[in-house]
Design a protein around this motif. Structure first.
Motif, PDB file in Angstrom:
ATOM      1  N   TRP A  76      -5.346   8.742   3.977  1.00 41.13           N
ATOM      2  CA  TRP A  76      -5.814   9.485   2.822  1.00 41.13           C
ATOM      3  C   TRP A  76      -6.982   8.739   2.185  1.00 41.13           C
ATOM      4  O   TRP A  76      -7.184   7.555   2.439  1.00 41.13           O
ATOM      5  N   ALA A  77      -7.749   9.480   1.403  1.00 42.63           N
ATOM      6  CA  ALA A  77      -8.900   8.899   0.722  1.00 42.63           C
ATOM      7  C   ALA A  77      -8.964   9.416  -0.704  1.00 42.63           C
ATOM      8  O   ALA A  77      -8.698  10.587  -0.963  1.00 42.63           O
ATOM      9  N   TYR A 135     -15.709   7.595  -1.237  1.00 40.99           N
ATOM     10  CA  TYR A 135     -14.252   7.640  -1.160  1.00 40.99           C
ATOM     11  C   TYR A 135     -13.739   6.285  -0.718  1.00 40.99           C
ATOM     12  O   TYR A 135     -14.448   5.508  -0.067  1.00 40.99           O
ATOM     13  N   GLY A 152     -10.767   4.993   1.597  1.00 43.82           N
ATOM     14  CA  GLY A 152      -9.758   5.425   2.552  1.00 43.82           C
ATOM     15  C   GLY A 152      -8.614   4.445   2.628  1.00 43.82           C
ATOM     16  O   GLY A 152      -8.800   3.235   2.456  1.00 43.82           O
TER      17      GLY A 152
END
Length: 148
Positions: free
Chosen positions: A17-18, A26, A28
């Motif tokens: 997920w980020a 973002y 991660g």
């Protein structure tokens, strides 16, 4: 699961997920606590960089035991992935992986045998390579989170 409308349930073993940290930036994460900065700025990997890095390291990790057996447990190596971008289709048309190490101690026959063994090890164990060669279904789901 072949229906493109099905949602794959995220688990520790099948997802990353980020979190958005800024404009087109973002951070991660994976379940093992690793983090990587993703974006287009200094100190960040682009998504394309990560794809190439995933392919390169998948090849190298799959072949590592074969290389270590031929070159010694403490061999030095680098793995490089390069690409050709198909600009009109916004995709990579070709990817090339190079494993760079000191093979000078090997005879031509030993080097050929090692190349064959490395190819077989990668064919057996590189999930990223298999996915790129054979494709995977892609789907996007927009999920509502009123607390976000």
């Amino acid at each position: 699961m072949n229906d493109l409308n099905d949602v794959i349930t995220p688990t520790e073993s099948n997802s990353v997920w980020a979190e958005r940290t800024g404009n087109r930036q973002y951070l991660g994460h994976n379940a093992r606590g690793a983090e990587v900065r993703v974006g287009m700025g200094p100190g960040e990997f682009s998504p394309g960089d990560l794809l190439k890095l995933a392919l390169a390291t998948c090849n190298a990790l799959s072949a590592d035991h074969r290389l270590a057996k031929a070159l010694g447990e403490d061999f030095d190596a680098n793995v490089i992935a390069a690409s050709i971008k198909h600009e009109e289709e916004e995709r990579y048309s070709d990817l090339d992986v190079q494993i760079v190490a000191d093979f000078a101690s090997l005879s031509p026959e030993q080097r050929q045998t090692l190349g064959e063994r490395v190819d077989r090890a990668i064919e057996r164990g590189c999930t990223v390579g298999h996915t790129l060669e054979h494709g995977a279904g892609l789907r996007l789901h927009l999920l509502d989170d009123p607390d976000a």
